[in-house]
Motif scaffolding. Sequence first.
Motif, PDB file in Angstrom:
ATOM      1  N   LEU A 240       0.827  -1.208   0.000  1.00 39.02           N
ATOM      2  CA  LEU A 240       0.000   0.000   0.000  1.00 39.02           C
ATOM      3  C   LEU A 240       0.861   1.257   0.000  1.00 39.02           C
ATOM      4  O   LEU A 240       0.586   2.210  -0.738  1.00 39.02           O
ATOM      5  CB  LEU A 240      -0.926  -0.005   1.219  1.00 39.02           C
ATOM      6  N   LYS A 241       1.915   1.261   0.811  1.00 36.64           N
ATOM      7  CA  LYS A 241       2.803   2.429   0.862  1.00 36.64           C
ATOM      8  C   LYS A 241       3.460   2.685  -0.491  1.00 36.64           C
ATOM      9  O   LYS A 241       3.507   3.825  -0.971  1.00 36.64           O
ATOM     10  CB  LYS A 241       3.874   2.220   1.929  1.00 36.64           C
ATOM     11  N   ASN A 242       3.955   1.651  -1.128  1.00 32.28           N
ATOM     12  CA  ASN A 242       4.630   1.809  -2.421  1.00 32.28           C
ATOM     13  C   ASN A 242       3.660   2.230  -3.522  1.00 32.28           C
ATOM     14  O   ASN A 242       3.995   3.068  -4.369  1.00 32.28           O
ATOM     15  CB  ASN A 242       5.335   0.508  -2.808  1.00 32.28           C
ATOM     16  N   PHE A 243       2.474   1.657  -3.526  1.00 31.95           N
ATOM     17  CA  PHE A 243       1.504   2.001  -4.566  1.00 31.95           C
ATOM     18  C   PHE A 243       0.958   3.422  -4.385  1.00 31.95           C
ATOM     19  O   PHE A 243       0.595   4.074  -5.354  1.00 31.95           O
ATOM     20  CB  PHE A 243       0.361   0.993  -4.577  1.00 31.95           C
ATOM     21  N   LEU A 244       0.884   3.886  -3.152  1.00 29.86           N
ATOM     22  CA  LEU A 244       0.447   5.266  -2.930  1.00 29.86           C
ATOM     23  C   LEU A 244       1.463   6.265  -3.480  1.00 29.86           C
ATOM     24  O   LEU A 244       1.110   7.415  -3.754  1.00 29.86           O
ATOM     25  CB  LEU A 244       0.230   5.516  -1.432  1.00 29.86           C
ATOM     26  N   GLN A 245       2.708   5.830  -3.644  1.00 30.24           N
ATOM     27  CA  GLN A 245       3.753   6.710  -4.176  1.00 30.24           C
ATOM     28  C   GLN A 245       4.030   6.442  -5.658  1.00 30.24           C
ATOM     29  O   GLN A 245       5.110   6.782  -6.150  1.00 30.24           O
ATOM     30  CB  GLN A 245       5.034   6.514  -3.369  1.00 30.24           C
ATOM     31  N   VAL A 246       3.077   5.858  -6.366  1.00 22.79           N
ATOM     32  CA  VAL A 246       3.289   5.487  -7.760  1.00 22.79           C
ATOM     33  C   VAL A 246       3.679   6.701  -8.593  1.00 22.79           C
ATOM     34  O   VAL A 246       3.074   7.771  -8.507  1.00 22.79           O
ATOM     35  CB  VAL A 246       2.018   4.818  -8.330  1.00 22.79           C
ATOM     36  N   PHE A 247       4.705   6.512  -9.419  1.00 16.56           N
ATOM     37  CA  PHE A 247       5.197   7.617 -10.254  1.00 16.56           C
ATOM     38  C   PHE A 247       5.739   7.108 -11.590  1.00 16.56           C
ATOM     39  O   PHE A 247       5.254   7.475 -12.652  1.00 16.56           O
ATOM     40  CB  PHE A 247       6.278   8.403  -9.506  1.00 16.56           C
ATOM     41  N   ASP A 248       6.755   6.246 -11.525  1.00 14.16           N
ATOM     42  CA  ASP A 248       7.426   5.774 -12.746  1.00 14.16           C
ATOM     43  C   ASP A 248       6.472   5.040 -13.684  1.00 14.16           C
ATOM     44  O   ASP A 248       6.567   5.181 -14.910  1.00 14.16           O
ATOM     45  CB  ASP A 248       8.600   4.859 -12.392  1.00 14.16           C
ATOM     46  N   HIS A 249       5.581   4.231 -13.121  1.00 11.22           N
ATOM     47  CA  HIS A 249       4.645   3.474 -13.951  1.00 11.22           C
ATOM     48  C   HIS A 249       3.793   4.411 -14.820  1.00 11.22           C
ATOM     49  O   HIS A 249       3.568   4.158 -16.004  1.00 11.22           O
ATOM     50  CB  HIS A 249       3.727   2.628 -13.080  1.00 11.22           C
ATOM     51  N   ILE A 250       3.333   5.496 -14.203  1.00  8.86           N
ATOM     52  CA  ILE A 250       2.463   6.434 -14.917  1.00  8.86           C
ATOM     53  C   ILE A 250       3.255   7.220 -15.950  1.00  8.86           C
ATOM     54  O   ILE A 250       2.774   7.460 -17.063  1.00  8.86           O
ATOM     55  CB  ILE A 250       1.781   7.378 -13.905  1.00  8.86           C
ATOM     56  N   ILE A 251       4.470   7.611 -15.612  1.00 13.43           N
ATOM     57  CA  ILE A 251       5.312   8.340 -16.570  1.00 13.43           C
ATOM     58  C   ILE A 251       5.536   7.505 -17.819  1.00 13.43           C
ATOM     59  O   ILE A 251       5.471   8.002 -18.952  1.00 13.43           O
ATOM     60  CB  ILE A 251       6.663   8.705 -15.924  1.00 13.43           C
ATOM     61  N   ALA A 252       5.798   6.220 -17.646  1.00 13.89           N
ATOM     62  CA  ALA A 252       6.103   5.351 -18.781  1.00 13.89           C
ATOM     63  C   ALA A 252       4.870   5.003 -19.601  1.00 13.89           C
ATOM     64  O   ALA A 252       4.963   4.847 -20.829  1.00 13.89           O
ATOM     65  CB  ALA A 252       6.771   4.067 -18.290  1.00 13.89           C
ATOM     66  N   LEU A 253       3.718   4.898 -18.968  1.00 10.08           N
ATOM     67  CA  LEU A 253       2.521   4.441 -19.678  1.00 10.08           C
ATOM     68  C   LEU A 253       1.655   5.579 -20.199  1.00 10.08           C
ATOM     69  O   LEU A 253       1.335   5.630 -21.394  1.00 10.08           O
ATOM     70  CB  LEU A 253       1.680   3.543 -18.758  1.00 10.08           C
ATOM     71  N   THR A 254       1.236   6.479 -19.332  1.00  9.31           N
ATOM     72  CA  THR A 254       0.225   7.471 -19.714  1.00  9.31           C
ATOM     73  C   THR A 254       0.660   8.910 -19.521  1.00  9.31           C
ATOM     74  O   THR A 254       0.009   9.815 -20.040  1.00  9.31           O
ATOM     75  CB  THR A 254      -1.058   7.255 -18.889  1.00  9.31           C
ATOM     76  N   ASN A 255       1.709   9.133 -18.751  1.00  5.91           N
ATOM     77  CA  ASN A 255       2.149  10.487 -18.411  1.00  5.91           C
ATOM     78  C   ASN A 255       1.029  11.286 -17.747  1.00  5.91           C
ATOM     79  O   ASN A 255       0.937  12.510 -17.881  1.00  5.91           O
ATOM     80  CB  ASN A 255       2.661  11.221 -19.646  1.00  5.91           C
ATOM     81  N   VAL A 288       1.229  17.116   3.478  1.00  2.00           N
ATOM     82  CA  VAL A 288      -0.059  16.501   3.807  1.00  2.00           C
ATOM     83  C   VAL A 288      -0.067  15.035   3.408  1.00  2.00           C
ATOM     84  O   VAL A 288      -0.523  14.159   4.161  1.00  2.00           O
ATOM     85  CB  VAL A 288      -1.213  17.252   3.114  1.00  2.00           C
ATOM     86  N   TYR A 289       0.475  14.748   2.231  1.00  2.00           N
ATOM     87  CA  TYR A 289       0.475  13.369   1.741  1.00  2.00           C
ATOM     88  C   TYR A 289       1.386  12.482   2.581  1.00  2.00           C
ATOM     89  O   TYR A 289       1.091  11.309   2.801  1.00  2.00           O
ATOM     90  CB  TYR A 289       0.905  13.343   0.279  1.00  2.00           C
ATOM     91  N   LEU A 290       2.484  13.035   3.063  1.00  2.00           N
ATOM     92  CA  LEU A 290       3.366  12.285   3.968  1.00  2.00           C
ATOM     93  C   LEU A 290       2.620  11.888   5.234  1.00  2.00           C
ATOM     94  O   LEU A 290       2.706  10.733   5.679  1.00  2.00           O
ATOM     95  CB  LEU A 290       4.585  13.136   4.318  1.00  2.00           C
ATOM     96  N   VAL A 291       1.881  12.809   5.789  1.00  2.00           N
ATOM     97  CA  VAL A 291       1.107  12.525   6.996  1.00  2.00           C
ATOM     98  C   VAL A 291       0.055  11.458   6.706  1.00  2.00           C
ATOM     99  O   VAL A 291      -0.156  10.532   7.512  1.00  2.00           O
ATOM    100  CB  VAL A 291       0.448  13.809   7.533  1.00  2.00           C
ATOM    101  N   VAL A 292      -0.605  11.561   5.549  1.00  2.00           N
ATOM    102  CA  VAL A 292      -1.634  10.596   5.176  1.00  2.00           C
ATOM    103  C   VAL A 292      -1.042   9.190   5.067  1.00  2.00           C
ATOM    104  O   VAL A 292      -1.601   8.217   5.593  1.00  2.00           O
ATOM    105  CB  VAL A 292      -2.301  11.003   3.846  1.00  2.00           C
TER     106      VAL A 292
END
Length: 311
Positions: A240-255, A288-292
């Motif tokens: 859950l922690k890793n998926f909440l920080q998703v970044f590279d996957h989106i850059i490569a697929l859909t931007n 805020v997101y860090l706290v969440v």
Amino acid sequence: MTVQKAAHEPRGTMPEPTERKARQGIGVPRTIWWMVVPAFVLFFVFHTIPVLTGIFYSFTDYAGYGEWGFVGLDNYVNLFRDERVFGAYRFTFLFALVSTVLVNVIALVIAVGLNARIKLKTTFRAIFFMPHVLAILIIGYVFNYMFANSLPFIADRMGITALSTSILANEDLAWVGVVILAVWQAAAFNIILYLAGLQTIPTEVYEASDLDGATPTQQFFRITFPLIGAFFTINMVLSLKNFLQVFDHIIALTNGGPGTATESISLLIYRGGLQGGEYAYQTANAVVYLVVIVVLSLLQFRFLQRREADF
């Protein structure tokens, strides 16, 4: 007098110089200090200081360059009025929830299968771990080509009109492509952890259950899953922690597209903070997101640990 004084001393006592030497011997070796201090300094310089600096700038109107001034809590108040921020949170939590469930179910099924008495067990472990070794951007571009070209071509030949065009260009289906890539890549690490947990279960437990006539399903839910509860907790929290920080996957697929349909919080912070002149505003978003994330991880960890006791 000296003899009498020595006679009255308790047995087992050591003179002061000897005590000092003994205490020095018990102390921490210098080698450990040479290992810990540089790591602590590097962590403080490259992690703690940037975090504290970011928190400081979140109370300003700093654009990433030029002059700045204090604005108090204005950035934090404006976050709760920003529809784009709410959209990014909505997508991120939906993606993280679906991906966390899928990756743990798939990884657990594969790990149980690999742990069974099959040939080439070590070889299969290496194969399933390969996605974790590969760079996310590289495999992301491969999946991008598959979703944009290979899959539509195959679907068109098979007469499946719903998949005859790229799902990455569809606002309603683009997130599915991101989930597929994320689950495929993340399952490798989860499989290894589950395999480590399965190896801690004594074989005598299964042998006794076989004598009692337990079915494989009963063995899984009454023996296997309860005994690897701690590994399940770790995998769920980390996933859950890793998926909440998703970044590279989106850059490569859909931007982040189409439009902002797959724009995650991390991508929004990057774009607005480093490319859009919203450094202070997006820094407040990051705080805020860090706290969440921290609160969610602690709640999830506490809940799952209680469930372990119930098992």
